[in-house]
Design an enzyme around this catalytic site. Structure first.
Site, PDB file in Angstrom:
ATOM      1  N   SER A 177      59.725 -46.849  17.957  1.00 35.34           N
ATOM      2  CA  SER A 177      59.378 -45.582  18.616  1.00 35.34           C
ATOM      3  C   SER A 177      59.649 -44.490  17.594  1.00 35.34           C
ATOM      4  CB  SER A 177      60.294 -45.373  19.822  1.00 35.34           C
ATOM      5  OG  SER A 177      60.261 -44.025  20.252  1.00 35.34           O
TER       6      SER A 177
ATOM      7  N   TYR B 263      68.879 -45.940  24.074  1.00 35.50           N
ATOM      8  CA  TYR B 263      67.473 -46.222  23.738  1.00 35.50           C
ATOM      9  C   TYR B 263      67.171 -45.785  22.306  1.00 35.50           C
ATOM     10  CZ  TYR B 263      62.398 -46.231  23.726  1.00 35.50           C
ATOM     11  OH  TYR B 263      61.087 -46.463  23.393  1.00 35.50           O
TER      12      TYR B 263
ATOM     13  N   ALA C 265      69.214 -45.300  19.851  1.00 34.51           N
ATOM     14  CA  ALA C 265      69.956 -46.144  18.896  1.00 34.51           C
ATOM     15  C   ALA C 265      69.289 -47.513  18.768  1.00 34.51           C
ATOM     16  CB  ALA C 265      71.406 -46.284  19.353  1.00 34.51           C
TER      17      ALA C 265
ATOM     18  N   LYS D 251      66.160 -48.190  19.006  1.00 39.71           N
ATOM     19  CA  LYS D 251      64.929 -48.093  18.221  1.00 39.71           C
ATOM     20  C   LYS D 251      65.226 -47.796  16.743  1.00 39.71           C
ATOM     21  CE  LYS D 251      62.130 -49.175  21.517  1.00 39.71           C
ATOM     22  NZ  LYS D 251      61.429 -50.476  21.495  1.00 39.71           N
TER      23      LYS D 251
HETATM   24  N1  LIG Z   1      55.461 -45.502  26.460  1.00 42.90           N
HETATM   25  C1  LIG Z   1      56.065 -44.791  25.518  1.00 42.90           C
HETATM   26  O1  LIG Z   1      56.094 -43.552  25.549  1.00 42.90           O
HETATM   27  C2  LIG Z   1      56.672 -45.493  24.328  1.00 42.90           C
HETATM   28  C3  LIG Z   1      56.918 -44.735  23.174  1.00 42.90           C
HETATM   29  C4  LIG Z   1      57.492 -45.359  22.075  1.00 42.90           C
HETATM   30  C5  LIG Z   1      57.790 -46.703  22.127  1.00 42.90           C
HETATM   31  N2  LIG Z   1      57.553 -47.419  23.254  1.00 42.90           N
HETATM   32  C6  LIG Z   1      57.909 -48.844  23.252  1.00 42.90           C
HETATM   33  O2  LIG Z   1      56.738 -49.590  23.526  1.00 42.90           O
HETATM   34  C7  LIG Z   1      57.104 -50.866  24.049  1.00 42.90           C
HETATM   35  C8  LIG Z   1      56.218 -51.173  25.239  1.00 42.90           C
HETATM   36  O3  LIG Z   1      56.493 -50.252  26.276  1.00 42.90           O
HETATM   37  P1  LIG Z   1      55.351 -49.595  27.182  1.00 42.90           P
HETATM   38  O4  LIG Z   1      55.336 -48.157  26.909  1.00 42.90           O
HETATM   39  O5  LIG Z   1      54.102 -50.362  27.072  1.00 42.90           O
HETATM   40  O6  LIG Z   1      56.030 -49.742  28.627  1.00 42.90           O
HETATM   41  P2  LIG Z   1      55.723 -50.701  29.854  1.00 42.90           P
HETATM   42  O7  LIG Z   1      54.356 -50.453  30.369  1.00 42.90           O
HETATM   43  O8  LIG Z   1      56.878 -50.511  30.783  1.00 42.90           O
HETATM   44  O9  LIG Z   1      55.751 -52.169  29.226  1.00 42.90           O
HETATM   45  C9  LIG Z   1      56.970 -52.782  28.864  1.00 42.90           C
HETATM   46  C10 LIG Z   1      56.743 -54.269  28.670  1.00 42.90           C
HETATM   47  O10 LIG Z   1      58.006 -54.857  28.297  1.00 42.90           O
HETATM   48  C11 LIG Z   1      58.281 -55.958  29.149  1.00 42.90           C
HETATM   49  N3  LIG Z   1      59.692 -56.125  29.433  1.00 42.90           N
HETATM   50  C12 LIG Z   1      60.582 -55.174  29.824  1.00 42.90           C
HETATM   51  N4  LIG Z   1      61.765 -55.751  30.090  1.00 42.90           N
HETATM   52  C13 LIG Z   1      61.608 -57.090  29.861  1.00 42.90           C
HETATM   53  C14 LIG Z   1      62.458 -58.218  29.966  1.00 42.90           C
HETATM   54  N5  LIG Z   1      63.724 -58.115  30.410  1.00 42.90           N
HETATM   55  N6  LIG Z   1      61.970 -59.433  29.652  1.00 42.90           N
HETATM   56  C15 LIG Z   1      60.690 -59.575  29.237  1.00 42.90           C
HETATM   57  N7  LIG Z   1      59.827 -58.554  29.137  1.00 42.90           N
HETATM   58  C16 LIG Z   1      60.289 -57.331  29.444  1.00 42.90           C
HETATM   59  C17 LIG Z   1      57.553 -55.645  30.444  1.00 42.90           C
HETATM   60  O11 LIG Z   1      57.309 -56.874  31.131  1.00 42.90           O
HETATM   61  P3  LIG Z   1      57.306 -56.987  32.769  1.00 42.90           P
HETATM   62  O12 LIG Z   1      56.543 -55.777  33.270  1.00 42.90           O
HETATM   63  O13 LIG Z   1      56.574 -58.255  33.020  1.00 42.90           O
HETATM   64  O14 LIG Z   1      58.716 -56.957  33.172  1.00 42.90           O
HETATM   65  C18 LIG Z   1      56.291 -54.958  29.951  1.00 42.90           C
HETATM   66  O15 LIG Z   1      55.288 -55.904  29.656  1.00 42.90           O
HETATM   67  C19 LIG Z   1      58.599 -50.770  24.362  1.00 42.90           C
HETATM   68  O16 LIG Z   1      59.325 -51.425  23.357  1.00 42.90           O
HETATM   69  C20 LIG Z   1      58.875 -49.276  24.344  1.00 42.90           C
HETATM   70  O17 LIG Z   1      60.202 -48.986  24.010  1.00 42.90           O
HETATM   71  C21 LIG Z   1      56.985 -46.830  24.353  1.00 42.90           C
END
Ligand SMILES: NC(=O)c1ccc[n+]([C@@H]2O[C@H](COP(=O)([O-])OP(=O)(O)OC[C@H]3O[C@@H](n4cnc5c(N)ncnc54)[C@H](OP(=O)(O)O)[C@@H]3O)[C@@H](O)[C@H]2O)c1
Length: 252
Positions: free
Chosen positions: A133, A147, A149, A151
């Site tokens: 991130s 969070y 930390a 990343k």
């Molecule tokens: N959205 C943002 O603004 C943003 C910005 C920077 C970085 N990110 C990073 O991008 C990545 C994806 O996030 P996203 O934004 O796409 O959010 P999201 O729609 O909430 O997707 C998160 C994914 O991670 C999986 N996950 C969460 N906890 C889990 C666990 N205990 N075991 C297995 N799978 C798990 C979820 O699976 P289930 O739904 O099946 O539980 C889901 O497929 C993350 O690493 C997040 O930190 C996001």
């Protein structure tokens, strides 16, 4: 032989869109997450050879089970994407939720990258994308401290392991994706409202996959996000942390 991509967190958001992007490029897919219905729905819609299996990456047995899959299946691409955030001060956060955050965002990602590097060592070329991130490029994130930390750990681990892979002449290119706000289920799960408008996850996935195959170390989509990461290196870390604290308070 068809190339295989293994994706964690494929049931939603950025992971789901990266699955579509790699499917369009002809990869066979191994999708993981916890929500089997969403994985199945996505798997059946992609039009390429796709398998799916549930793993809870907050649980060490499941992390090790998935690392064993990596050893057996030897994917050509690993998308280490599963992760989540928690809004609020560290001392107020639920202990179990905090432990899960560190386990999913750091421990699972590390174990899977390690297993992938070993599984990929005899390939012609292979790729690992760790989803960090922009938070991972900043000094700290008060009110979301664990969070941010986690990343920062991901970006540091990526650059360190990437250099090790180069020195050992492994055929593996390792990158970190560092997006700003993206419109996914992240907000709802973290309990935050973004201070900036969120980007579309499909556009982030496109930039991520292009950057990955170009071998970029850090993929930072968007000039505003890139500029804020650069600015953080020009100001004293404590001052920048104070500025972030003000921004973070608006997210609750
Ligand atoms: N959205 C943002 O603004 C943003 C910005 C920077 C970085 N990110 C990073 O991008 C990545 C994806 O996030 P996203 O934004 O796409 O959010 P999201 O729609 O909430 O997707 C998160 C994914 O991670 C999986 N996950 C969460 N906890 C889990 C666990 N205990 N075991 C297995 N799978 C798990 C979820 O699976 P289930 O739904 O099946 O539980 C889901 O497929 C993350 O690493 C997040 O930190 C996001």
């Amino acid at each position: 032989m068809e190339k295989l991509a293994l994706i964690t967190g494929a049931s939603s958001g950025i992971g789901e869109e990266i699955a579509k992007e790699l499917g369009q490029r002809g990869y066979s897919l191994f999708l993981t997450g916890r929500n089997e219905m969403r994985l199945e729905e996505l798997g059946r819609s992609l039009g390429v050879q796709t398998e799916w299996q549930c793993f809870d990456l907050s649980c060490t047995e499941d992390i090790n089970r998935l690392a064993d899959v990596m050893d057996a299946r030897k994917p050509d691409v690993l998308i280490n994407n599963a992760g989540f955030g928690l809004f609020g001060d560290l001392m107020d956060a639920d202990r179990g939720a905090t432990q899960s955050l560190v386990t999913v965002n750091c421990l699972a990602l590390t174990t899977l990258m390690q297993a992938a590097m070993r599984a990929m060592r005899d390939k012609q070329e292979a790729y690992i994308l760790n989803v960090a991130s922009v938070a991972g490029l900043l000094p700290a994130g008060p009110h979301m401290a664990s969070y941010y930390a986690s990343k920062a750990y991901v970006t540091s681990l990526t650059l360190g392991a990437r250099q090790e892979a180069r020195e050992r002449r492994l055929p593996v290119s390792i990158s970190a994706l560092c997006p700003g706000p993206v419109n996914t289920r992240f907000n709802e799960r973290a309990g935050v409202r973004f201070a900036l408008p969120g980007k579309d996850p499909a556009s982030i996935a496109r930039v991520a996959v292009e950057g990955l195959f170009k071998g970029r170390p850090l993929i930072v989509p968007g000039s505003l996000i890139g500029a804020s990461a650069c600015l953080s290196h020009l100001l004293p870390r404590t001052l920048y942390t104070k500025l972030i604290s003000g921004q973070q308070r608006k997210k609750g």
